[in-house]
Every structure is written in C-alpha cells, then in structure tokens.
Write an enzyme that holds these catalytic residues in place. Structure first.
Site, PDB file in Angstrom:
ATOM      1  N   SER A  18     -23.373  48.242  -3.172  1.00 19.47           N
ATOM      2  CA  SER A  18     -22.782  47.208  -3.458  1.00 19.47           C
ATOM      3  C   SER A  18     -22.917  46.370  -4.771  1.00 19.47           C
ATOM      4  O   SER A  18     -22.428  45.868  -5.715  1.00 19.47           O
ATOM      5  CB  SER A  18     -22.207  46.250  -2.416  1.00 19.47           C
ATOM      6  OG  SER A  18     -21.842  47.329  -1.338  1.00 19.47           O
ATOM      7  N   LYS A  66     -19.290  46.397  10.984  1.00 13.93           N
ATOM      8  CA  LYS A  66     -18.129  46.790  11.181  1.00 13.93           C
ATOM      9  C   LYS A  66     -17.207  45.973  12.045  1.00 13.93           C
ATOM     10  O   LYS A  66     -15.776  45.775  11.327  1.00 13.93           O
ATOM     11  CB  LYS A  66     -17.740  48.072  10.392  1.00 13.93           C
ATOM     12  CG  LYS A  66     -18.121  48.342   9.410  1.00 13.93           C
ATOM     13  CD  LYS A  66     -17.933  49.661   8.519  1.00 13.93           C
ATOM     14  CE  LYS A  66     -18.145  50.154   6.902  1.00 13.93           C
ATOM     15  NZ  LYS A  66     -18.044  51.539   6.732  1.00 13.93           N
ATOM     16  N   GLY A 128     -18.267  60.079  10.442  1.00 12.85           N
ATOM     17  CA  GLY A 128     -17.151  58.675  10.667  1.00 12.85           C
ATOM     18  C   GLY A 128     -16.146  58.539   9.664  1.00 12.85           C
ATOM     19  O   GLY A 128     -14.946  58.295   9.576  1.00 12.85           O
ATOM     20  N   TYR A 219     -21.595  61.664  -3.089  1.00 10.53           N
ATOM     21  CA  TYR A 219     -22.283  60.793  -4.269  1.00 10.53           C
ATOM     22  C   TYR A 219     -23.390  61.095  -5.185  1.00 10.53           C
ATOM     23  O   TYR A 219     -23.648  60.655  -6.076  1.00 10.53           O
ATOM     24  CB  TYR A 219     -21.526  59.405  -3.853  1.00 10.53           C
ATOM     25  CG  TYR A 219     -22.775  58.977  -3.156  1.00 10.53           C
ATOM     26  CD1 TYR A 219     -23.974  58.162  -4.489  1.00 10.53           C
ATOM     27  CD2 TYR A 219     -22.116  58.035  -2.414  1.00 10.53           C
ATOM     28  CE1 TYR A 219     -23.873  57.062  -2.822  1.00 10.53           C
ATOM     29  CE2 TYR A 219     -22.392  57.572  -1.259  1.00 10.53           C
ATOM     30  CZ  TYR A 219     -24.061  57.367  -1.717  1.00 10.53           C
ATOM     31  OH  TYR A 219     -24.945  55.614  -1.186  1.00 10.53           O
TER      32      TYR A 219
END
Length: 279
Positions: A18, A66, A128, A219
């Site tokens: 991030s 979350k 998820g 990724y």
C-alpha cells in the site's frame, strides 16, 4: 496548505504494498501527502482510532479490521454495507465515511484489459476474494459457476445459497475437474500458480482453450502460467496486480476526487512487481 496524512492499518501488517502504490498515486496526482503503516492489534483499535486514526485524512484497512472499523463510521457506502466490509476510510471534514474498493478495483481491472464482464463466468475457488467476484458476477446478471476442489464443495454451496438470496437462482457449483463448455470469463481466485510455485496451473489446457477471457487474482508473478497460456490462445487476460492497483486508485478518488491516466497505472503495475522482487 498542510500536508495530508494517510495510512494503512492491519495486524499483522507484514510487507504491505500500500505505501508504495499510494505514494506513487499521490505523486501522479500532484498531492502533497504522507502515507504510513499502523500495526494495530484488535484490542487496541478503539484507542488507536480515537488518538491517531481519526485525525488522519484517510486510511486503508486490511485484516482483521475490515468489519471492526464499521461501528466508528458515520456513513457506510451501499456496497460496503452489502459486503459487510470496509477497506477505505475517509475523514470528510469530520464525517467518517467507509467504503470497500475491492469490487470496483476488480471491475476496473477487467475494463482496463478490455474484458467484458458478461456471459458465462466461472470462478475457481470460493474464499474471500472469490466471494467479492461472485457477488459482482451475480449483480451483473452473469451465468455464474463456482468451480472448486472436492474438499471445498460444502463451502461453495454455502456461498451459492448466499448468492441465490441476493438475486435469483442462477449460480451453479461443480468440481474443477468436471468443468467443461465455453466460458466467457474465467477467474482464478485460488493460490494455484502463485510464486514460488508459478509452474502450476489451476485448470487444464482444454478449459483455457474454451475461455474467451481470463482474470487471475494472483499478482506475483505478474503473469501466471494461466495468464500466459490464455494469451497464447488469443484470449484477453490480466493478472491480480491490476486489481491491487486499481482498488487503490478507487480509494484515491474517494479521498481526493482525482483521475489517473491508464498508461500510468499500467506502468505502476510493472513497478510494483519489481518492488516485490526486491523485497
């Protein structure tokens, strides 16, 4: 104008991408901002929020916060409400807003690759990330199949019930080994093919040949064996780094109402892979 302050929170936070992604996006947008990392144990969330996080302009949220962050919010975006999950917090002049950018990041990753999200959609896996994509497929009125390992059939059927309650009864479940027929969008939401086991592929060559387009949530590597084979067959295909970056782009639009050039985002995806390799 004072420098804006942002962060990502989680526990354990690990080697999050991030800061790398958001610092680049702030630079591209010409925004003077800093972006930090907060490792916040669950029992310290309220104290950290009251003392520090609530003073930030915004922050991203990862596991395990979350859901736990929701009681601190004044406003919950409809999609965040649907998913019961928030990954982006925005301090809008004292009004605390919560969003989930993963679904839109996924959709924008497909759009940027020219992949139409329609027709027969097959999702490999039921965890998820598969749940997010499955919800979006049902909302798009796609013909959805959840293809899983035999051990995951019970979990997949539980997800099917959840999706059927959302909008009709158009979701099928099967074993990956039984998958057949033409596929408009094939989505890998399993870890099969992830570095360092990037020689593995989650489906047979026959399934890949029957797929018009492919999305792989993995990724690292940037192009999995699945993606490479799909492209060799002439299919449109894109990997998960695009989704990771685009969901950050969506967060940036919530925070500062900014837009980015697609070429800049494509280059950022490549740079993210290099950053991963150097860690």
């Amino acid at each position: 104008m004072p420098k804006k302050k942002y962060a990502v929170i989680g526990h354990p936070i690990g080697h999050t991408m991030s800061p790398f992604i958001h610092k680049r996006l702030f630079s591209l947008a010409g925004i003077d901002a800093e972006y930090n990392v907060y490792d916040v144990p669950p029992e310290e969330l309220k104290e950290t929020f009251d003392k520090e996080l609530s003073k930030l302009n915004g922050f991203n949220i990862t596991i395990p916060h979350k859901q736990a962050i929701i009681p601190f919010l004044d406003y919950l975006d409809p999609k965040a409400k649907l998913y019961g999950s928030v990954n982006t917090f925005f301090n809008d002049n004292g009004t605390f807003r919560g969003y989930t950018t993963d679904p839109d990041g996924f959709l924008m990753a497909l759009k940027s690759a020219g992949i139409p999200f329609e027709g027969r959609t097959v999702i490999l896996g039921c965890g998820g990330v598969a749940r997010t994509m499955a919800y979006e497929a049902v909302l798009a009125k796609n013909d959805l199949t959840l293809a899983v390992r035999p051990d995951d059939l019970t979990m997949a059927n539980d997800l099917k019930k959840e999706l059927d309650a959302l909008d009709g009864d158009n979701v099928k479940v099967c074993k990956i080994s039984d998958l057949q027929g033409d596929i408009d969008v094939l989505i890998n939401a399993t870890p099969v093919g992830m570095f360092p086991h990037d020689e593995n592929c989650p489906v047979s060559d026959e399934v890949i040949k029957n797929s018009k387009s492919v999305f792989d949530a993995i990724y690292n590597p940037l192009e999995t064996k699945l993606i490479k084979k799909a492209k060799q067959n002439g299919a449109l295909a894109v990997g998960g780094m695009s989704m990771l970056v685009w969901q950050a782009v969506v967060a940036q639009t919530k925070w500062n109402d900014v837009a980015f050039d697609k070429n800049d985002i494509d280059n950022l995806c490549l740079d993210c892979l290099e950053e991963l390799k150097n860690r």
